[in-house]
Design a protein around this motif. Structure first.
Motif, PDB file in Angstrom:
ATOM      1  N   VAL A   1       2.691  -3.600   7.067  1.00  0.00           N
ATOM      2  CA  VAL A   1       3.430  -4.855   6.942  1.00  0.00           C
ATOM      3  C   VAL A   1       3.333  -5.592   8.269  1.00  0.00           C
ATOM      4  O   VAL A   1       3.659  -5.036   9.322  1.00  0.00           O
ATOM      5  CB  VAL A   1       4.913  -4.617   6.598  1.00  0.00           C
ATOM      6  N   ALA A   2       2.859  -6.823   8.223  1.00  0.00           N
ATOM      7  CA  ALA A   2       2.774  -7.652   9.432  1.00  0.00           C
ATOM      8  C   ALA A   2       4.108  -8.341   9.650  1.00  0.00           C
ATOM      9  O   ALA A   2       4.551  -9.150   8.835  1.00  0.00           O
ATOM     10  CB  ALA A   2       1.653  -8.678   9.286  1.00  0.00           C
ATOM     11  N   LEU A   3       4.769  -8.011  10.752  1.00  0.00           N
ATOM     12  CA  LEU A   3       6.066  -8.610  11.052  1.00  0.00           C
ATOM     13  C   LEU A   3       5.872  -9.952  11.739  1.00  0.00           C
ATOM     14  O   LEU A   3       5.006 -10.095  12.598  1.00  0.00           O
ATOM     15  CB  LEU A   3       6.881  -7.682  11.940  1.00  0.00           C
ATOM     16  N   PRO A   4       6.681 -10.930  11.396  1.00  0.00           N
ATOM     17  CA  PRO A   4       6.554 -12.241  12.043  1.00  0.00           C
ATOM     18  C   PRO A   4       7.058 -12.196  13.473  1.00  0.00           C
ATOM     19  O   PRO A   4       7.799 -11.286  13.870  1.00  0.00           O
ATOM     20  CB  PRO A   4       7.438 -13.142  11.175  1.00  0.00           C
TER      21      PRO A   4
ATOM     22  N   VAL B   1      13.071  -3.202   0.544  1.00  0.00           N
ATOM     23  CA  VAL B   1      12.355  -4.458   0.280  1.00  0.00           C
ATOM     24  C   VAL B   1      10.861  -4.166   0.237  1.00  0.00           C
ATOM     25  O   VAL B   1      10.309  -3.568   1.162  1.00  0.00           O
ATOM     26  CB  VAL B   1      12.664  -5.510   1.363  1.00  0.00           C
ATOM     27  N   ARG B   2      10.224  -4.589  -0.822  1.00  0.00           N
ATOM     28  CA  ARG B   2       8.767  -4.419  -0.966  1.00  0.00           C
ATOM     29  C   ARG B   2       8.088  -5.769  -0.791  1.00  0.00           C
ATOM     30  O   ARG B   2       8.498  -6.771  -1.404  1.00  0.00           O
ATOM     31  CB  ARG B   2       8.420  -3.808  -2.325  1.00  0.00           C
TER      32      ARG B   2
ATOM     33  N   SER C   1       4.941 -12.253   1.500  1.00  0.00           N
ATOM     34  CA  SER C   1       4.764 -12.262   2.954  1.00  0.00           C
ATOM     35  C   SER C   1       5.365 -13.518   3.559  1.00  0.00           C
ATOM     36  O   SER C   1       5.937 -13.493   4.654  1.00  0.00           O
ATOM     37  CB  SER C   1       3.278 -12.175   3.306  1.00  0.00           C
ATOM     38  N   ARG C   2       5.265 -14.636   2.863  1.00  0.00           N
ATOM     39  CA  ARG C   2       5.819 -15.899   3.361  1.00  0.00           C
ATOM     40  C   ARG C   2       7.346 -15.852   3.392  1.00  0.00           C
ATOM     41  O   ARG C   2       7.985 -16.476   4.247  1.00  0.00           O
ATOM     42  CB  ARG C   2       5.330 -17.047   2.479  1.00  0.00           C
TER      43      ARG C   2
ATOM     44  N   ASP D   1       0.813  -1.209   0.000  1.00  0.00           N
ATOM     45  CA  ASP D   1       0.000   0.000   0.000  1.00  0.00           C
ATOM     46  C   ASP D   1       0.851   1.266   0.000  1.00  0.00           C
ATOM     47  O   ASP D   1       0.333   2.366  -0.159  1.00  0.00           O
ATOM     48  CB  ASP D   1      -0.915   0.010   1.234  1.00  0.00           C
ATOM     49  N   PHE D   2       2.159   1.137   0.157  1.00  0.00           N
ATOM     50  CA  PHE D   2       3.023   2.306   0.274  1.00  0.00           C
ATOM     51  C   PHE D   2       3.422   2.781  -1.121  1.00  0.00           C
ATOM     52  O   PHE D   2       4.003   2.023  -1.904  1.00  0.00           O
ATOM     53  CB  PHE D   2       4.268   1.960   1.098  1.00  0.00           C
ATOM     54  N   LEU D   3       3.174   4.076  -1.422  1.00  0.00           N
ATOM     55  CA  LEU D   3       3.378   4.587  -2.775  1.00  0.00           C
ATOM     56  C   LEU D   3       4.139   5.900  -2.819  1.00  0.00           C
ATOM     57  O   LEU D   3       4.347   6.447  -3.905  1.00  0.00           O
ATOM     58  CB  LEU D   3       2.014   4.788  -3.468  1.00  0.00           C
ATOM     59  N   SER D   4       4.571   6.413  -1.701  1.00  0.00           N
ATOM     60  CA  SER D   4       5.080   7.786  -1.644  1.00  0.00           C
ATOM     61  C   SER D   4       6.593   7.861  -1.841  1.00  0.00           C
ATOM     62  O   SER D   4       7.357   7.398  -0.990  1.00  0.00           O
ATOM     63  CB  SER D   4       4.722   8.416  -0.300  1.00  0.00           C
ATOM     64  N   PRO D   5       7.064   8.492  -2.933  1.00  0.00           N
ATOM     65  CA  PRO D   5       8.512   8.673  -3.083  1.00  0.00           C
ATOM     66  C   PRO D   5       9.088   9.619  -2.033  1.00  0.00           C
ATOM     67  O   PRO D   5      10.228   9.436  -1.590  1.00  0.00           O
ATOM     68  CB  PRO D   5       8.659   9.241  -4.501  1.00  0.00           C
TER      69      PRO D   5
END
Length: 283
Positions: free
Chosen positions: A150-153, A99-100, A126-127, A74-78
């Motif tokens: 971003v869901a961090l493990p 990293v995207r 995500s995996r 969802d992140f799009l901002s330069p």
């Protein structure tokens, strides 16, 4: 990361497809962030002070082995990407990578990385993140800056510092005469932001809508940033974490991300030695 590394040709294509104006917008924001952070820090430094309570305190810091800037799809901002990358560069982290997660890199973001001098950009699922965290301890001490959702493990390495830079995605514009801010530049710098024009005409762009109330009433709006005339910035600072004047449409700064937090820091404490009394002087 290596499996999802962005090829040099993709960087070149993104740069070529951006317009001269878009590159100029990004460069203007980049230069201002670099100036705000004071440029590169020393390769290493140490400071010793004798403080109260007989405390002899030594503080030392040096570059991290790596910094990963982690972007959600969802992140799009330069502009906000530059504001996360430049602190790592000023901190002299030995490796800086972007990293995207879960999506392709938009071309304006690749162009921003190119202008910052960051050559390592990767795309992972995500995996893949779980495997990435398992490999990081072998790289030494590092930090991750999380942009977007971003869901961090669980079970992150103890030597990994995590800094979160997220926004609600709302900005208020208080343009008294309707000529102070470049709506096209704002849309380019923050395509994932909703802008609310509280004064002056509302630009006919998809991300803009009319806002209600004046600057004194804007504290309840939950804005991440307020754009206001230069003489209104002191008042605007009470409304949002970031207040920007005309000409700073493509500038962003994360208050929680000074270069100092992206360093390895060490502290040493001892009891200060007593100074000898000066010998009496004979007249």
């Amino acid at each position: 990361m290596e499996q999802g590394r962005v090829a040099d040709a993709a960087f070149a294509a993104a740069y070529a497809r951006s317009t001269d104006l878009q590159r100029a917008w990004t460069k203007t924001g980049l230069a201002a962030v670099f100036a705000a952070l004071g440029g590169p820090m020393p390769a290493s430094r140490q400071r010793r002070e004798v403080l109260g309570h007989d405390l002899d305190l030594t503080a030392a810091d040096a570059p991290l082995d790596y910094v990963i800037v982690l972007c959600g799809r969802d992140f799009l901002s330069p502009a906000r990407l530059v504001a996360a990358v430049v602190p790592a560069l000023c901190a002299r982290a030995r490796d800086v990578a972007a990293v995207r997660v879960g999506g392709a890199w938009p071309k304006p973001l690749l162009t921003a990385l190119e202008l910052c001098g960051v050559e390592t950009a990767c795309r992972v699922t995500s995996r893949d993140l779980t495997g990435l965290w398992a490999e990081l301890p072998s790289k030494g001490r590092g930090a991750v800056v999380v942009l977007g959702d971003v869901a961090l493990p669980a079970g992150l390495p103890a030597a990994l510092a995590v800094h979160t830079a997220r926004i609600a995605g709302r900005a208020g514009i208080f343009d008294r005469d309707g000529t102070g801010f470049d709506a096209d530049a704002l849309s380019f710098a923050h395509p994932d932001m909703a802008f609310f024009a509280h004064s002056g005409p509302c630009p006919e762009l998809p991300s803009f809508a009319a806002g209600q109330g004046d600057l004194a009433q804007a504290a309840a709006c939950g804005y991440d940033v307020v754009y206001a005339a230069s003489d209104q910035l002191p008042q605007a600072l009470a409304v949002a974490p970031l207040a920007l004047g005309p000409g700073r449409e493509t500038f962003w700064l994360w208050p929680q991300l000074p270069p100092q937090v992206l360093r390895v820091r060490r502290l040493g404490a001892a009891v200060a030695a007593l100074e000898a009394e000066p010998a009496p002087q004979n007249d």
